[in-house]
Design a protein around this motif. Structure first.
Motif, PDB file in Angstrom:
ATOM      1  N   VAL A  51      40.747  -9.415  -2.016  1.00 28.16           N
ATOM      2  CA  VAL A  51      39.513 -10.076  -1.099  1.00 28.16           C
ATOM      3  C   VAL A  51      38.780  -8.836  -0.788  1.00 28.16           C
ATOM      4  N   LEU A  52      37.315  -8.901  -0.667  1.00 25.94           N
ATOM      5  CA  LEU A  52      36.496  -8.122  -0.386  1.00 25.94           C
ATOM      6  C   LEU A  52      35.254  -8.479   0.678  1.00 25.94           C
ATOM      7  N   VAL A  53      35.105  -7.492   1.610  1.00 28.57           N
ATOM      8  CA  VAL A  53      34.035  -7.797   2.572  1.00 28.57           C
ATOM      9  C   VAL A  53      32.791  -8.014   1.931  1.00 28.57           C
ATOM     10  N   SER A  54      32.443  -7.312   0.769  1.00 20.61           N
ATOM     11  CA  SER A  54      31.176  -7.183   0.314  1.00 20.61           C
ATOM     12  C   SER A  54      30.600  -8.715  -0.316  1.00 20.61           C
ATOM     13  N   ASP A  55      31.714  -9.415  -0.732  1.00 20.68           N
ATOM     14  CA  ASP A  55      31.183 -10.546  -1.213  1.00 20.68           C
ATOM     15  C   ASP A  55      31.679 -11.642  -0.258  1.00 20.68           C
ATOM     16  N   GLY A  56      32.067 -11.366   0.715  1.00 23.06           N
ATOM     17  CA  GLY A  56      32.437 -12.603   1.956  1.00 23.06           C
ATOM     18  C   GLY A  56      33.873 -13.090   1.692  1.00 23.06           C
ATOM     19  N   SER A  57      34.592 -12.680   0.599  1.00 22.18           N
ATOM     20  CA  SER A  57      36.123 -13.302   0.375  1.00 22.18           C
ATOM     21  C   SER A  57      36.951 -12.921   1.429  1.00 22.18           C
ATOM     22  N   ALA A  58      36.826 -11.761   2.113  1.00 22.07           N
ATOM     23  CA  ALA A  58      37.764 -11.244   3.058  1.00 22.07           C
ATOM     24  C   ALA A  58      37.476 -12.300   4.415  1.00 22.07           C
ATOM     25  N   GLU A  59      36.215 -12.442   4.870  1.00 19.66           N
ATOM     26  CA  GLU A  59      36.076 -13.257   5.937  1.00 19.66           C
ATOM     27  C   GLU A  59      36.307 -14.835   5.805  1.00 19.66           C
ATOM     28  N   LYS A  60      36.080 -15.260   4.627  1.00 13.66           N
ATOM     29  CA  LYS A  60      36.418 -16.565   4.137  1.00 13.66           C
ATOM     30  C   LYS A  60      37.960 -16.911   4.434  1.00 13.66           C
ATOM     31  N   LEU A  61      38.684 -15.750   3.573  1.00 18.67           N
ATOM     32  CA  LEU A  61      40.102 -16.030   3.798  1.00 18.67           C
ATOM     33  C   LEU A  61      40.669 -15.825   5.146  1.00 18.67           C
ATOM     34  N   CYS A  62      40.240 -14.909   5.952  1.00 21.20           N
ATOM     35  CA  CYS A  62      40.705 -14.891   7.355  1.00 21.20           C
ATOM     36  C   CYS A  62      40.314 -16.063   8.066  1.00 21.20           C
ATOM     37  N   LYS A  63      39.140 -16.863   7.828  1.00 24.61           N
ATOM     38  CA  LYS A  63      38.982 -17.871   8.661  1.00 24.61           C
ATOM     39  C   LYS A  63      39.816 -19.242   8.192  1.00 24.61           C
ATOM     40  N   THR A  64      40.565 -19.166   7.096  1.00 20.12           N
ATOM     41  CA  THR A  64      41.628 -20.406   6.808  1.00 20.12           C
ATOM     42  C   THR A  64      42.546 -20.413   7.864  1.00 20.12           C
ATOM     43  N   CYS A  65      42.763 -19.274   8.671  1.00 13.72           N
ATOM     44  CA  CYS A  65      43.864 -19.302   9.673  1.00 13.72           C
ATOM     45  C   CYS A  65      43.047 -19.383  10.939  1.00 13.72           C
ATOM     46  N   HIS A  66      42.139 -18.267  11.071  1.00 15.12           N
ATOM     47  CA  HIS A  66      41.538 -18.053  12.362  1.00 15.12           C
ATOM     48  C   HIS A  66      40.201 -18.943  12.629  1.00 15.12           C
ATOM     49  N   ASN A  67      40.549 -20.245  13.061  1.00 14.34           N
ATOM     50  CA  ASN A  67      39.345 -21.149  12.956  1.00 14.34           C
ATOM     51  C   ASN A  67      39.532 -22.025  14.200  1.00 14.34           C
ATOM     52  N   GLU A  68      38.663 -22.945  14.425  1.00 15.49           N
ATOM     53  CA  GLU A  68      38.727 -23.853  15.594  1.00 15.49           C
ATOM     54  C   GLU A  68      39.790 -24.811  15.448  1.00 15.49           C
ATOM     55  N   GLN A  69      40.425 -25.390  14.416  1.00 14.55           N
ATOM     56  CA  GLN A  69      41.533 -26.249  14.269  1.00 14.55           C
ATOM     57  C   GLN A  69      42.811 -25.384  14.395  1.00 14.55           C
ATOM     58  N   SER A  70      43.007 -24.157  14.576  1.00 10.65           N
ATOM     59  CA  SER A  70      44.104 -23.598  15.020  1.00 10.65           C
ATOM     60  C   SER A  70      44.416 -23.820  16.689  1.00 10.65           C
ATOM     61  N   PRO A  71      45.467 -24.156  16.826  1.00 13.33           N
ATOM     62  CA  PRO A  71      45.923 -24.418  18.267  1.00 13.33           C
ATOM     63  C   PRO A  71      45.803 -23.184  19.229  1.00 13.33           C
ATOM     64  N   THR A  72      45.787 -22.107  18.753  1.00 14.95           N
ATOM     65  CA  THR A  72      45.793 -20.693  19.527  1.00 14.95           C
ATOM     66  C   THR A  72      44.657 -20.097  19.381  1.00 14.95           C
ATOM     67  N   PHE A  73      43.553 -20.809  18.900  1.00 19.40           N
ATOM     68  CA  PHE A  73      42.312 -20.074  18.678  1.00 19.40           C
ATOM     69  C   PHE A  73      41.543 -19.936  19.792  1.00 19.40           C
ATOM     70  N   LYS A  74      41.049 -18.525  20.055  1.00 21.00           N
ATOM     71  CA  LYS A  74      40.171 -18.232  21.030  1.00 21.00           C
ATOM     72  C   LYS A  74      39.050 -17.562  20.629  1.00 21.00           C
ATOM     73  N   GLY A  75      38.573 -17.825  19.611  1.00 20.31           N
ATOM     74  CA  GLY A  75      37.247 -17.161  18.946  1.00 20.31           C
ATOM     75  C   GLY A  75      37.817 -16.202  17.925  1.00 20.31           C
ATOM     76  N   PHE A  76      36.863 -15.729  17.151  1.00 15.34           N
ATOM     77  CA  PHE A  76      37.068 -14.921  15.972  1.00 15.34           C
ATOM     78  C   PHE A  76      35.884 -14.159  15.454  1.00 15.34           C
ATOM     79  N   ASP A  77      35.830 -12.921  15.795  1.00 15.47           N
ATOM     80  CA  ASP A  77      34.680 -12.036  15.488  1.00 15.47           C
ATOM     81  C   ASP A  77      35.063 -10.879  14.287  1.00 15.47           C
ATOM     82  N   PHE A  78      34.729 -11.613  12.833  1.00 16.87           N
ATOM     83  CA  PHE A  78      35.453 -10.928  11.598  1.00 16.87           C
ATOM     84  C   PHE A  78      35.045  -9.560  11.697  1.00 16.87           C
ATOM     85  N   LYS A  79      33.797  -8.922  12.141  1.00 12.69           N
ATOM     86  CA  LYS A  79      33.146  -7.657  12.151  1.00 12.69           C
ATOM     87  C   LYS A  79      34.051  -6.690  12.888  1.00 12.69           C
TER      88      LYS A  79
END
Length: 73
Positions: free
Chosen positions: A31-59
């Motif tokens: 996964v790479l930050v440069s092509d967005g694949s890292a952020e996309k992968l992180c957001k498969t778990c860290h997203n609004e559908q997660s019951p414990t989600f409190k916001g997510f700032d990838f950077k």
């Protein structure tokens, strides 16, 4: 590791891991930050559908888990 890079059973040996192409061929997910694949992968778990989600700032969060590859000798 496996949550981001896939099951390591097929690529975990030192011989395979010393060769990036071989590791990827054996299942390592890169996964790479440069092509967005890292952020996309992180957001498969860290997203609004997660019951414990409190916001997510990838950077802000990425530096806490980043592990850059060492420079080749």
């Amino acid at each position: 590791c496996e949550a981001c890079h896939g099951p390591g059973s097929d690529y975990k040996t030192l011989k395979i891991m010393q060769n990036r192409e071989e590791a990827v061929k054996n299942g390592l997910v890169l996964v790479l930050v440069s092509d967005g694949s890292a952020e996309k992968l992180c957001k498969t778990c860290h997203n609004e559908q997660s019951p414990t989600f409190k916001g997510f700032d990838f950077k802000k969060e990425w530096p806490k888990i980043a592990h850059p590859l060492p420079k080749a000798e």
